[in-house]
Write a protein that holds these residues in place. Structure first.
Motif, PDB file in Angstrom:
ATOM      1  N   TYR A 252       0.729  -1.276  -0.007  1.00 26.59           N
ATOM      2  CA  TYR A 252       0.091  -0.009   0.015  1.00 26.59           C
ATOM      3  C   TYR A 252       0.793   1.095   0.042  1.00 26.59           C
ATOM      4  O   TYR A 252       0.543   2.391  -0.613  1.00 26.59           O
ATOM      5  CB  TYR A 252      -1.111  -0.049   1.375  1.00 26.59           C
ATOM      6  N   ASN A 253       1.925   1.231   0.839  1.00 33.08           N
ATOM      7  CA  ASN A 253       2.778   2.556   0.898  1.00 33.08           C
ATOM      8  C   ASN A 253       3.377   2.739  -0.484  1.00 33.08           C
ATOM      9  O   ASN A 253       3.542   3.621  -0.910  1.00 33.08           O
ATOM     10  CB  ASN A 253       3.967   2.180   1.936  1.00 33.08           C
TER      11      ASN A 253
ATOM     12  N   CYS B 219       0.605   4.186  -2.714  1.00 28.16           N
ATOM     13  CA  CYS B 219       0.763   5.709  -2.628  1.00 28.16           C
ATOM     14  C   CYS B 219       1.768   6.282  -3.017  1.00 28.16           C
ATOM     15  O   CYS B 219       1.319   7.661  -3.515  1.00 28.16           O
ATOM     16  CB  CYS B 219       0.623   5.740  -1.222  1.00 28.16           C
TER      17      CYS B 219
ATOM     18  N   HIS C  31      -2.723   5.490 -12.147  1.00 26.96           N
ATOM     19  CA  HIS C  31      -2.061   6.558 -10.956  1.00 26.96           C
ATOM     20  C   HIS C  31      -1.949   7.965 -11.521  1.00 26.96           C
ATOM     21  O   HIS C  31      -2.296   8.688 -10.594  1.00 26.96           O
ATOM     22  CB  HIS C  31      -0.460   5.844 -10.925  1.00 26.96           C
TER      23      HIS C  31
ATOM     24  N   LYS D  59      -3.873  11.052  -9.292  1.00 29.06           N
ATOM     25  CA  LYS D  59      -3.067  11.995  -8.843  1.00 29.06           C
ATOM     26  C   LYS D  59      -3.671  13.270  -9.162  1.00 29.06           C
ATOM     27  O   LYS D  59      -4.073  14.304  -8.594  1.00 29.06           O
ATOM     28  CB  LYS D  59      -1.790  12.086  -9.085  1.00 29.06           C
TER      29      LYS D  59
ATOM     30  N   PRO E 153       2.289  11.104  -0.458  1.00 27.25           N
ATOM     31  CA  PRO E 153       1.694   9.675  -0.254  1.00 27.25           C
ATOM     32  C   PRO E 153       0.757  10.000   0.986  1.00 27.25           C
ATOM     33  O   PRO E 153      -0.263   9.080   1.059  1.00 27.25           O
ATOM     34  CB  PRO E 153       3.040   9.021   0.048  1.00 27.25           C
TER      35      PRO E 153
ATOM     36  N   VAL F  13      -2.699  10.982  -0.437  1.00 26.49           N
ATOM     37  CA  VAL F  13      -3.491   9.896  -0.961  1.00 26.49           C
ATOM     38  C   VAL F  13      -4.011   8.664   0.253  1.00 26.49           C
ATOM     39  O   VAL F  13      -5.288   8.237  -0.042  1.00 26.49           O
ATOM     40  CB  VAL F  13      -2.326   8.998  -1.834  1.00 26.49           C
ATOM     41  N   GLU F  14      -3.228   8.553   1.415  1.00 24.55           N
ATOM     42  CA  GLU F  14      -3.740   7.628   2.399  1.00 24.55           C
ATOM     43  C   GLU F  14      -4.821   8.188   3.099  1.00 24.55           C
ATOM     44  O   GLU F  14      -5.923   7.714   3.329  1.00 24.55           O
ATOM     45  CB  GLU F  14      -2.701   7.551   3.206  1.00 24.55           C
TER      46      GLU F  14
ATOM     47  N   ASP G 190      -7.923   8.227   1.009  1.00 26.27           N
ATOM     48  CA  ASP G 190      -8.502   6.793   1.146  1.00 26.27           C
ATOM     49  C   ASP G 190      -9.290   6.665   2.275  1.00 26.27           C
ATOM     50  O   ASP G 190     -10.263   5.670   2.316  1.00 26.27           O
ATOM     51  CB  ASP G 190      -7.252   5.619   0.899  1.00 26.27           C
TER      52      ASP G 190
END
Length: 451
Positions: free
Chosen positions: A107-108, A111, A140, A144, A157, A160-161, A164
């Protein structure tokens, strides 16, 4: 991970809540937008709404029994479910930890890949959105671009998290509760009119209600939720204002459930209720400790402002909304130039005005509303602002770009106050809505002279 509507597990409960919400949304929007929305056809596709209610109630039941529902679905799909008690504890524990580590790592990486994607133009974004089959790189890039336009800051990143995890609706609620409050009516009216145009004066109740933020914001305002956002103020559940807050929340728990999907109970402490409602704007009260005498110790909390870049995002949103709202006001047509009122003695603002002689009509210069002692809510309520003609003066350095363009084009403009001044706590200034004929816009009060 959410429920449908207000979370009701019965068809009648879901449909009734949507009907009540639609009626309230129409009434509030009509009052705030000063327009008539009574023509809206609310009986759009009743058979589809019935089906929505049936399916929604099933989903809400499954969300209440989430573990059982997931296991039943896996078995139905042909999987073999092994009870953890029957497996080797050491082996199963190692597998679980391995899966968790792999999940976090993947997941990292996802992101970071989104944040590192190249920036694309609006045309390229539209093309990607219309494309069904996309490569991983294209997905992606699209994500973005959408995040960049949603938050209007650099995509990282961490952003993005947070997106989510549902940050955007929380941040949007906070924005319209504070800095963007003046733009909320236009925002809701725009969405409503777009839905009415697409539906030929009919609305699909669930979508219409979901798109309206005014009721939720008004509810949080009436609960005075922002009173808890004062840094370094210690809060205890026994405080008088906390007890009053709890009593108000419990009294309106059904409305809170319907519009905010937050369950309130008499059993909850005032702090617990505050934490639940603050979570709607992604804020919380930090625990300090148990303070007081040994026989009467009590949990103490305080608010610590988060360092999450929301102030920068709010600033970008404010600039965007201000530009959009300024475009609604024509600088060349439909400017109200009615004859100024000559009798100003009847206005209840003599305690803070100065009459200037030497002209055909008396001109009253409104004192800048910087003295909050004079302008308490009680005093503001009795001022005769609504309907008062206001003249925007030329050459003020504090005026925004739109107003500088406006006054340079026509010298000065005449508008009519559309309500009482209100305090914008986020900006630390008084503002008032002014109707310039072609539309309303919010103006800082110390820009105004009363004609």
């Amino acid at each position: 991970m959410s429920v449908v509507g207000n979370g009701s597990t019965t068809i009648g409960g879901l449909l009734r809540s949507q009907h009540v919400a639609t009626q309230a949304n129409i009434a509030l929007l009509s009052a705030a937008d000063n327009d008539d929305y009574s023509f809206i056809d609310q009986n759009f596709q009743p058979e589809s709404l019935q089906t929505w209610g049936k399916r929604g109630s099933v989903i809400n039941v499954e969300m209440r029994r989430y573990r059982e529902s997931v296991l039943a679905g896996l078995v139905e799909d042909g999987y073999t479910v092994i009870d953890a008690d029957d497996a080797d504890d050491d082996e199963s524990g190692a597998v679980i930890e391995s899966v968790k580590a792999a999940s976090v790592e993947l997941y990292n990486a996802e992101c970071k890949a989104i944040a590192d994607s190249p920036t694309i133009s609006d045309a390229e974004l539209k093309k990607l959105q219309d494309t069904r089959a996309k490569t991983k790189t294209e997905r992606h890039q699209q994500r973005k671009a959408e995040l960049s336009r949603r938050y209007e800051v650099d995509v990282t990143p961490n952003l993005v998290e947070k997106d989510d995890n549902g940050w955007y609706p929380q941040l949007r609620m906070h924005y319209y509760l504070t800095l963007g409050r003046e733009f909320l009516t236009n925002r809701d009216a725009k969405r409503a009119k777009a839905q009415l145009e697409a539906g030929e004066n009919s609305v699909w109740k669930p979508d219409f209600n979901k798109g309206q933020l005014l009721p939720a914001v008004l509810l949080l305002e009436n609960l005075n939720l922002l009173q808890f956002l004062t840094p370094d103020v210690q809060l205890r559940g026994s405080d008088e204002k906390m007890l009053e807050f709890k009593a108000l929340a419990v009294q309106h728990r059904h409305v809170i459930k319907n519009y905010l999907n937050v369950s309130i109970s008499e059993k909850f402490t005032p702090i617990a209720i505050a934490q639940k409602l603050l979570a709607k704007i992604d804020l919380k009260l930090d625990y300090i400790g148990r303070l007081g005498k040994r026989e009467n110790r009590e949990c103490v909390y305080r608010f610590v402002a988060p360092d999450d870049q929301r102030d920068s995002i709010f600033g970008q949103w404010f600039n965007r909304d201000e530009v959009f709202q300024s475009e609604l006001v024509s600088v060349s047509n439909n400017i109200s130039t009615t004859t100024p009122v000559t009798d100003t003695t009847s206005l209840s603002i003599s305690h803070n005005t100065e009459v200037v002689s030497g002209s055909n009509n008396n001109i009253v210069f409104a004192t800048p509303l910087s003295d909050t002692a004079l302008y308490t809510p009680e005093n503001i309520a009795i001022l005769g602002w609504k309907g008062l003609k206001l003249k925007l003066q030329q050459g003020l350095d504090s005026a925004g770009q739109f107003y500088q363009q406006l006054v340079s084009t026509i010298g000065s403009s005449i508008g009519v106050a559309d309500g009482e001044p209100y305090w914008n706590g986020y900006l630390g200034q008084w503002q008032v809505w002014v109707n310039f004929g072609s539309g309303c816009t919010s103006v800082v009060c110390d820009w105004l002279i009363v004609v």
